[in-house]
Scaffold this motif. Sequence first.
Motif, PDB file in Angstrom:
ATOM      1  N   GLY A 306     -28.676  73.302 -22.993  1.00  0.00           N
ATOM      2  CA  GLY A 306     -29.978  72.826 -23.437  1.00  0.00           C
ATOM      3  C   GLY A 306     -29.954  71.424 -23.996  1.00  0.00           C
ATOM      4  O   GLY A 306     -31.009  70.834 -24.233  1.00  0.00           O
ATOM      5  N   ASN A 307     -28.768  70.870 -24.206  1.00  0.00           N
ATOM      6  CA  ASN A 307     -28.639  69.509 -24.752  1.00  0.00           C
ATOM      7  C   ASN A 307     -27.824  68.634 -23.817  1.00  0.00           C
ATOM      8  O   ASN A 307     -26.975  67.868 -24.250  1.00  0.00           O
ATOM      9  CB  ASN A 307     -27.977  69.549 -26.133  1.00  0.00           C
ATOM     10  CG  ASN A 307     -28.916  70.019 -27.214  1.00  0.00           C
ATOM     11  OD1 ASN A 307     -29.902  69.354 -27.519  1.00  0.00           O
ATOM     12  ND2 ASN A 307     -28.649  71.183 -27.775  1.00  0.00           N
ATOM     13  N   LEU A 308     -28.094  68.750 -22.531  1.00  0.00           N
ATOM     14  CA  LEU A 308     -27.356  67.997 -21.524  1.00  0.00           C
ATOM     15  C   LEU A 308     -28.328  67.165 -20.705  1.00  0.00           C
ATOM     16  O   LEU A 308     -29.368  67.666 -20.261  1.00  0.00           O
ATOM     17  CB  LEU A 308     -26.587  68.963 -20.611  1.00  0.00           C
ATOM     18  CG  LEU A 308     -25.567  68.375 -19.655  1.00  0.00           C
ATOM     19  CD1 LEU A 308     -24.404  67.747 -20.422  1.00  0.00           C
ATOM     20  CD2 LEU A 308     -25.041  69.443 -18.709  1.00  0.00           C
ATOM     21  N   SER A 309     -28.017  65.896 -20.520  1.00  0.00           N
ATOM     22  CA  SER A 309     -28.898  65.022 -19.734  1.00  0.00           C
ATOM     23  C   SER A 309     -28.077  64.032 -18.928  1.00  0.00           C
ATOM     24  O   SER A 309     -26.948  63.695 -19.290  1.00  0.00           O
ATOM     25  CB  SER A 309     -29.857  64.262 -20.659  1.00  0.00           C
ATOM     26  OG  SER A 309     -29.145  63.382 -21.524  1.00  0.00           O
ATOM     27  N   TRP A 310     -28.654  63.587 -17.834  1.00  0.00           N
ATOM     28  CA  TRP A 310     -28.039  62.559 -16.989  1.00  0.00           C
ATOM     29  C   TRP A 310     -29.171  61.649 -16.525  1.00  0.00           C
ATOM     30  O   TRP A 310     -30.062  62.077 -15.814  1.00  0.00           O
ATOM     31  CB  TRP A 310     -27.327  63.186 -15.802  1.00  0.00           C
ATOM     32  CG  TRP A 310     -26.438  62.228 -15.044  1.00  0.00           C
ATOM     33  CD1 TRP A 310     -26.227  60.917 -15.288  1.00  0.00           C
ATOM     34  CD2 TRP A 310     -25.637  62.557 -13.898  1.00  0.00           C
ATOM     35  NE1 TRP A 310     -25.343  60.382 -14.386  1.00  0.00           N
ATOM     36  CE2 TRP A 310     -24.956  61.372 -13.528  1.00  0.00           C
ATOM     37  CE3 TRP A 310     -25.419  63.716 -13.177  1.00  0.00           C
ATOM     38  CZ2 TRP A 310     -24.082  61.330 -12.432  1.00  0.00           C
ATOM     39  CZ3 TRP A 310     -24.555  63.679 -12.093  1.00  0.00           C
ATOM     40  CH2 TRP A 310     -23.885  62.487 -11.724  1.00  0.00           C
ATOM     41  N   ALA A 311     -29.157  60.419 -16.971  1.00  0.00           N
ATOM     42  CA  ALA A 311     -30.272  59.523 -16.683  1.00  0.00           C
ATOM     43  C   ALA A 311     -29.783  58.097 -16.489  1.00  0.00           C
ATOM     44  O   ALA A 311     -28.754  57.697 -17.045  1.00  0.00           O
ATOM     45  CB  ALA A 311     -31.283  59.566 -17.825  1.00  0.00           C
ATOM     46  N   PRO A 312     -30.510  57.314 -15.689  1.00  0.00           N
ATOM     47  CA  PRO A 312     -30.159  55.898 -15.511  1.00  0.00           C
ATOM     48  C   PRO A 312     -30.348  55.120 -16.795  1.00  0.00           C
ATOM     49  O   PRO A 312     -31.216  55.455 -17.616  1.00  0.00           O
ATOM     50  CB  PRO A 312     -31.131  55.431 -14.422  1.00  0.00           C
ATOM     51  CG  PRO A 312     -32.289  56.364 -14.515  1.00  0.00           C
ATOM     52  CD  PRO A 312     -31.717  57.693 -14.920  1.00  0.00           C
ATOM     53  N   LEU A 313     -29.545  54.087 -16.994  1.00  0.00           N
ATOM     54  CA  LEU A 313     -29.653  53.233 -18.172  1.00  0.00           C
ATOM     55  C   LEU A 313     -30.531  52.036 -17.822  1.00  0.00           C
ATOM     56  O   LEU A 313     -30.187  51.223 -16.963  1.00  0.00           O
ATOM     57  CB  LEU A 313     -28.268  52.776 -18.629  1.00  0.00           C
ATOM     58  CG  LEU A 313     -27.324  53.902 -19.061  1.00  0.00           C
ATOM     59  CD1 LEU A 313     -25.988  53.332 -19.533  1.00  0.00           C
ATOM     60  CD2 LEU A 313     -27.951  54.751 -20.154  1.00  0.00           C
ATOM     61  N   LEU A 314     -31.657  51.930 -18.503  1.00  0.00           N
ATOM     62  CA  LEU A 314     -32.637  50.883 -18.241  1.00  0.00           C
ATOM     63  C   LEU A 314     -32.715  49.939 -19.433  1.00  0.00           C
ATOM     64  O   LEU A 314     -32.349  50.289 -20.548  1.00  0.00           O
ATOM     65  CB  LEU A 314     -34.008  51.500 -17.979  1.00  0.00           C
ATOM     66  CG  LEU A 314     -34.079  52.594 -16.897  1.00  0.00           C
ATOM     67  CD1 LEU A 314     -35.494  53.154 -16.812  1.00  0.00           C
ATOM     68  CD2 LEU A 314     -33.625  52.055 -15.546  1.00  0.00           C
TER      69      LEU A 314
END
Length: 451
Positions: A306-314
Motif C-alpha cells: 500500500g506504500n509502493l509507487s513508481w513514477a517519473p521524476l519531473l
Amino acid sequence: MAGGGGDAAAAAVKKDVEAEVVIVGGGIAGLATALALRRAGVACGRGGGILVLERHAGLRATGAALTIFPNGWFALRALGVAHKLTSRYDAYETCVRAPPVARPAEDIESEVTNLESGATQVFRFAGNKSRGEEVRVRALGRKALLEALAEELPPGTVRFSSKLVSIDTERAAGDSSETVVLRLDDGTVIRAKVLIGCDGVHSVVARWLGLPEPASSGRSCVRGLSIFPNGHGIKRELRQFLSQGLRAGMVPISDTDVYWFLVNDTVPAEKEAAGDPAKTLREVTENLAGHMPAEYLNVVRHSDHGNLSWAPLLYRNPVSLLTGAAARGAVTVAGDAFHPMTPDMAQGGCSALEDAVVLARALARAATPAEGVAAYVAQRRWRAAWLVAGAFLSGWVQQGGTNVRGVRGRLVRMFRDWVFYPFVFPRLADTMWFDCGDLAPPCTDGKSHGE
C-alpha cells in the motif's frame, strides 16, 4: 481528528459557498499553508475563512516517508508542530564519505557505495552546522506529518472528495478587486478572495496561471516502505548504492519501518509495472536492482504494497520559475504546483513548508491580497529556481549522467567521485540551512491582521 472534515458531508450539500481563502490540495503544502495562514492571523475566526479542497476521500499518505532537513524544521517550528514530530522520530546525521578523505570509523553515520568500484564515499550531507536537537535531520512518515498539520486545523477546514473542474474570476461593479469563482465536479460553486494552488505537479491552478508543464528528467523513482513487525535491526543511517544508471538507498524511520528508494533511467517496463505493486517489486528485485546488496533486497522484499509507487521524476525549468506567471491578482501556487523538483536533495517537502510560512506572512503584512501574493512570489522565485537546479544537478551527477554512456559517462563519474562529493555538494547542502522566519501570533479578535 481536528480538521479532518467532520462537516464535509454538510458542506457537500451546500452548492454555493463563500470563503476568504481557498487552498486546492490537501497534501503537505496545502495543510501547511492553511495552518500558516491561521498562525499569521489571515482570515482566522471567520465562518468561511479558510477552506482546503482535497480531491481524495482522506489524507493522502502516498510517498510513505520523507526526510526533513533543517530548513523544514525551521518552518515546522514556525507552524508550531515541530515538537510533535521530533518527539516521535530520532535524529540522524546524513553524511557521505568521498575518497581519499579518511575519518574515524565512529564518524561514519551514512554511506554511498559505488558497486562498480567497491569504493565507499562519505561526506556530511547537511553540512557541519548545528543549531540544537530540533533542527537535526530526521526521516519521518508522510502520514504522521499530514496528521500533525491537520490536527491543528478547525473541523471542516478540509473538504474531502472535492475535485476542482474550473476557475474563473468576476468583478462587481465599482470593485477594483476580483473574486475567484471555483466550480467543483459535484456542482458546488465557491467564491473566494484568495486562491492558492497546492495541487501537485500537474496543478490545475498552475495551468490556469499559464505556467509551463513540468519536464521529464529522463529518470524515474520507485519508493517503498518496508515493515518488520519484530524489528529490523538496521543501523540508523542513510545508505546509498550506485551503479550504471541507478541510485538506490534505504533509511530506517523507526524500529520497525524502513524507507527505501530506487532512482533509475526511465525504462519501458515502467509503463506496465507502475500501479501494480507485485509487478513493480518483481521488476526491482529481478531486473533493475538484482545486483544490489542482499541487505537492500531484503528490505525491498518486505515492502508494504500500500506504500509502493513508481513514477517519473519531473521538474519545472528554473528559467520559467524566474519568468513565468506564478501569480495573477490574488491567485498563486505553492509546493509542487509552483516548483516541482527531482527528489535528489530531499527538498520537495521542505520547500513546500517554507512556501507556506513565507506566503502567510506576506498576506498578513500586505494591504491587499494581490499585493501579498506578489510579494510572496517575488521572494520565492530565486530560491525555488536554485533548489530545482541544485536538485537536478545533484541527481544527474550522482547517477553518473542520465543516459550517458562511454567516455562521457566515465568522465561524469570521475567528476562525481573526486569533485562533486567533496567540493560541490557541500555548497548545495548550504541551502538546507535556510530559515524562512517566524509567523506573527494568531489573531484572537476574529479579525485578519491589517483590518
